[in-house]
Scaffold this motif. Structure first.
Motif, mmCIF file in Angstrom:
data_model
loop_
_atom_site.group_PDB
_atom_site.id
_atom_site.type_symbol
_atom_site.label_atom_id
_atom_site.label_comp_id
_atom_site.label_asym_id
_atom_site.label_seq_id
_atom_site.Cartn_x
_atom_site.Cartn_y
_atom_site.Cartn_z
ATOM 1 N N ILE A 68 0.823 -1.205 0.000
ATOM 2 C CA ILE A 68 0.000 0.000 0.000
ATOM 3 C C ILE A 68 0.861 1.261 0.000
ATOM 4 O O ILE A 68 0.446 2.319 -0.481
ATOM 5 N N ASP A 126 1.322 2.985 -3.250
ATOM 6 C CA ASP A 126 0.150 3.600 -3.873
ATOM 7 C C ASP A 126 -0.371 4.801 -3.079
ATOM 8 O O ASP A 126 -0.642 5.864 -3.629
ATOM 9 N N LEU A 127 -0.539 4.641 -1.781
ATOM 10 C CA LEU A 127 -1.004 5.708 -0.878
ATOM 11 C C LEU A 127 -2.353 6.308 -1.272
ATOM 12 O O LEU A 127 -2.620 7.478 -1.034
ATOM 13 N N GLY A 128 -3.201 5.480 -1.907
ATOM 14 C CA GLY A 128 -4.534 5.953 -2.266
ATOM 15 C C GLY A 128 -4.619 6.658 -3.595
ATOM 16 O O GLY A 128 -5.682 7.193 -3.968
ATOM 17 N N GLY A 180 -5.318 6.371 1.084
ATOM 18 C CA GLY A 180 -4.162 5.523 1.348
ATOM 19 C C GLY A 180 -4.173 4.950 2.749
ATOM 20 O O GLY A 180 -3.883 3.768 2.955
ATOM 21 N N SER A 231 -6.845 2.348 3.001
ATOM 22 C CA SER A 231 -6.388 1.139 2.306
ATOM 23 C C SER A 231 -5.340 0.400 3.132
ATOM 24 O O SER A 231 -5.339 -0.836 3.199
#
Length: 482
Positions: free
Chosen positions: A56, A59-61, A219, A222
């Motif tokens: 994750i 990506d961090l959202g 993020g 997630s």
């Protein structure tokens, strides 16, 4: 093509691809679990959970934010591609370093560490494909993602069969993940270049800072969800060993295959929700309620069916080595039920810029799940982990549901939920009774038919619902015929 037809078309395309992908995925899990055995399958499952927890950070959202922002303003497509590519390259390097440092500090075998490295690379590479899918999703074109997902599942199955025929070990299966991720990225990148031209890699500091700041709630939520989804396998590995991880994941991976239904549906509906938030709250409420009701109606027969046939399912798909997975399957499928209906609340919250609420709920769910696993796993092993998962999913849904209830105030009536609960209770008691009589195989489908009839007679499904359903699919069929 009107809005409803476009949603149905996109949902149909992604739904069909998810069915095909999950058929390939089903056989992949079945063959690899049988071939590797519970212990080696446990190593692979641990590596997927361990690297997934760190992934994750690459990506961090950004994926979900990209869908929302481009759905509202598609002219920003080029800017998003150029800047987010740079952001993801930096985040991916940091992520791999974190994974490598952490796994080497833990007391794992060299084989497990190699498997973790290979899976980590595949997960990071796949994240670049996902950001490209997000761009096409925002443009309401889900064919590219659909083909990519089918390609990914098909190649994994093919490479798994090659590994089995050559009698290679679990490290070869892990290398298959890496190789497939590279091939799929090549596909998604080539399509992106064809549709939007060569990406202009750029670094707009102000844009990057504001984008990361806005994406962080996505993020964080997630991250919390990923920890929640993976912590059970990681803790089982630490406390009970690889074999128990294999038993647990044999059921876990099987039930979560069914999440393709809400994920495909909401991949199509989410951009619509985001637009309705700006143009019509009444239509947003309408879509939310229809989604919530649909998920309930679909999820219940799936959950109760797998509960009563769990023993037959495990023996058919795996082998007697996985008998310990039966009880876990019967419990975990109810986590899927709550996950289905939670999708409606989660995507609605995100569409109305209330992602911070989902972030808080995800954090509380993560904390609750860790605490429950610490309490239940030492005494009840993988069964305890299964119970913890169901409780966490249920609590997460209830928190998001009441948040939306407060947001919409009294403008939405929820009478159908009580009626649905009563119908479900009657059907559940009936199924367990006929299972006790030993005629479940004969009467299961007639009872499910009765369930559908009772939904209509009780008013859970209304004439308006049936009219809308008929209108949508009659138009879709007409369009296909033309």
């Amino acid at each position: 093509m009107n809005t409803i037809q476009r949603v149905v078309k996109n949902t149909g395309v992604l739904f069909a691809s998810r069915i095909i992908s999950n058929i390939f995925g089903f056989f992949f899990i079945m063959y690899t679990a049988r071939y590797l055995g519970a212990e080696s399958f446990g190593i692979l499952s641990f590596a997927l959970a361990f690297t997934g927890t760190f992934a994750i950070f690459s990506d961090l959202g950004l994926n979900m934010l990209t869908v929302r922002q481009l759905a509202r303003n598609k002219t920003l497509t080029s800017k998003f591609i150029g800047n987010i590519t740079v952001i993801k390259l930096v985040l991916s390097l940091i992520t791999f370093v974190l994974i490598a440092l952490t796994i080497n500090l833990l007391d794992y075998t060299e084989k497990t560490i190699i498997v973790v490295y290979l899976i980590a690379l595949s997960v990071i590479i796949s994240n670049f494909s996902k950001i490209l899918y997000s761009i096409f999703q925002a443009h309401e074109n889900l064919k590219i993602q659909s083909i990519g997902e089918v390609l990914n599942s098909l190649l994994l199955l093919i490479f798994a069969l090659i590994v089995i025929s050559l009698e290679f070990q679990v490290t070869a299966v892990a290398f298959s993940y890496f190789l497939v991720s590279v091939i799929v990225l090549g596909y998604s990148l080539s399509i992106t270049v064809h549709k939007f031209g060569n990406p202009n890699i750029e670094l707009d500091w102000d844009f990057c800072k504001s984008t990361i700041k806005e994406a962080l709630p996505f993020g964080l939520s997630s991250l919390f969800v990923v920890i929640y989804f993976n912590i059970d396998s990681i803790m089982l590995s630490f406390i009970k060993g690889d074999e128990v991880v294999g038993w647990y994941n044999a059921s876990y991976k099987l039930v979560y295959v069914f999440l393709f239904i809400p994920s495909a549906f909401f991949a199509s509906v989410y951009p619509l929700m985001a637009k309705y938030y700006q143009s019509s709250e009444e239509m947003l409420q309408f879509v939310y309620i229809k989604c919530l009701k649909s998920m309930m109606i679909i999820a219940y027969p799936l959950a109760i069916g797998i509960t009563v046939f769990a023993d037959k399912i495990i023996l058919l798909i795996y082998s007697e080595e996985y008998l310990q997975s039966i009880a876990a399957l019967q419990i975990l499928i109810w986590a899927v039920f709550f996950s289905y209906i939670a999708h409606a609340t989660m995507y609605t919250l995100n569409s109305i810029n209330r992602q911070i609420i989902y972030t808080k709920v995800a954090f509380l769910g993560m904390v609750l799940n860790v605490i429950l696993n610490l309490i239940l796993i030492p005494q009840y092993s993988h069964i305890g982990a299964s119970i913890a998962t169901v409780i966490t999913e249920m609590c997460g849904f209830l928190l998001m549901f009441y948040s939306l209830k407060h947001h919409f105030r009294d403008s939405i009536k929820y009478m159908f939920i009580g009626k649905f609960g009563l119908v479900s209770l009657i059907i559940t008691l009936t199924l367990f009774f006929i299972q006790y009589l030993g005629v479940i195989e004969i009467l299961f489908l007639p009872v499910i038919g009765t369930y559908l009839a009772m939904l209509y007679l009780s008013g859970v499904v209304t004439k308006n619902d049936l009219t809308l359903f008929n209108e949508v699919f009659s138009k879709k069929n007409k369009e296909e015929a033309d």
